[in-house]
Design a protein around this motif. Structure first.
Motif: not given
Length: 393
Positions: A28-49
């Motif tokens: 399970p600790p492998l899911y910590l790799v997702a920390l490298g995807c944090l920049g993807q939050l900028r792709q979200l629509p404004l209401p979601a942000r």
């Protein structure tokens, strides 16, 4: 964080990403790799942000009203960051079909559970409920439910393997004998059927109907499998005492709660038993190491997600949780992805009697937040992996 123009679109993630997802249930600790995807939050629509900003703000502000503000603030930052990483991973994946590789790791977990229980304890271990060295009985049952959904919603040709895979998941679910996952299976399957588009997939109810039928037959025909009997048992297993403890603990700090991961000592019904490993290890005579015993209260839960969040983050934190949950569930009904609907609504139902959205977990809570990311990303531009997250970068 920079992005590579040559990075593959998320509709076809690189094979190494699929392999990574497949290995997560085993490590399970492998899911910590997702920390490298944090920049993807900028792709979200404004209401979601805006919703995510509100959620994060409430978690951090709540920490300031706890008995230990500095410690609580640090832990709140860590938990919120991990939740955001999982949501960002969902934004990157965009479609539930990209989560499918989880199934291979889950099947390996089921095989390990059966092998360990039978070798170490024989059929008596199965009668006492199938277990796993590091998955609890409840989490094993819930992972079996998600595996059943992956099997049922897997589209494509030459998928004959779905029958043995589904059978192994169903056998694991039954042998775990946990009622919370049964609630998740029933509600999630109904949600996928009712909201999953124009096509009515009545067969998605087959596993839940089969389990209920077998449980009813077990009572009337006295089938020799005790976990089946437990599925229709209406006892709360002491949850009413845990809920009372959670409310009393929250009352000591109503606005901000007692702090993330600090609610254990307030759950006296559970705390008095000290460090507890999985039932399978306990039956095998494995005791809790001293190094772990001192931290055992960290993973004690209130067996109700909203009471648990209320205990740890008070009224302020619960407001943020309700906001992000409500918005994600609403968005899920818009994208009509049956797997996302099943996970979000099924897990939400199970949260009445357990806590299956609190991270870290053995990957099921992380999967819930990944599905939140998938639901929030509807209508967002296609994302790409951060360049530094690619192999060799």
């Amino acid at each position: 964080m920079s992005f590579s123009p040559a990075a593959a679109p998320v509709s076809t993630p690189p094979k190494w990403v699929s392999w990574l997802i497949a290995l997560v249930p085993l490590f399970p600790p492998l899911y910590l790799v997702a920390l490298g995807c944090l920049g993807q939050l900028r792709q979200l629509p404004l209401p979601a942000r805006y919703v995510l900003f509100f959620f994060a703000s409430t978690q951090l502000i709540a920490a300031l009203f706890t008995p230990a503000p500095l410690l609580s603030l640090g832990l709140a930052v860590g938990r919120t960051l991990l939740i955001f990483a999982m949501i960002a991973a969902g934004v990157y994946l965009r479609e539930s079909s990209n989560v499918r590789p989880l199934l291979w790791g889950q099947l390996a977990v089921f095989g390990t559970a059966w092998a360990y229980t039978l070798v170490a304890q024989g059929f008596g271990g199965v009668q006492a409920r199938l277990g796993h060295p590091y998955y609890s009985v409840v989490s094993l049952g819930l992972v079996a439910v998600t595996a059943l959904w992956l099997v049922m919603f897997w589209r494509g040709t030459r998928v004959w393997w779905r029958w043995p895979a589904g059978l192994l998941a169903l056998m694991t679910f039954i042998a775990a004998g946990s009622r919370g996952p049964l609630l998740a299976l029933g509600v999630g399957s109904l949600a996928a059927l009712a909201l999953g588009g124009r096509q009515r997939r009545w067969w998605v109810l087959l596993p839940a109907a089969l389990v209920l039928g077998l449980a009813a037959a077990s009572n009337s025909l006295q089938l020799p499998l005790q976990p089946l009997d437990r599925l229709l048992n209406d006892q709360t297993s002491g949850r009413e005492y845990i809920w009372k403890d959670a409310v009393l603990g929250w009352q000591t700090s109503p606005l901000g709660g007692v702090g993330a991961y600090q609610g254990g000592p307030y759950l006296t019904f559970l705390f008095k038993d000290g460090c507890q490993l999985t039932p399978t290890l306990v039956r095998s005579g494995v005791t809790c190491p001293e190094e772990i015993s001192r931290w055992s209260s960290v993973w004690l839960i209130a067996h109700n997600a909203w009471l648990h969040w209320l205990l740890e983050t008070g009224l302020i934190g619960v407001a943020g949780l309700l906001g992000v949950m409500g918005y994600a569930l609403w968005r899920a009904t818009q994208i009509v992805d049956p797997f996302v609907l099943a996970v979000l609504l099924g897990f939400t139902a199970m949260n009445v009697v357990d806590v299956v959205i609190a991270v870290p977990s053995q990957h099921f809570a992380e999967l819930w937040w990944v599905c939140v990311g998938i639901s929030l990303s509807a209508g967002a531009p296609a994302g790409r992996l951060p360049q530094e997250a690619l192999p060799g970068k």
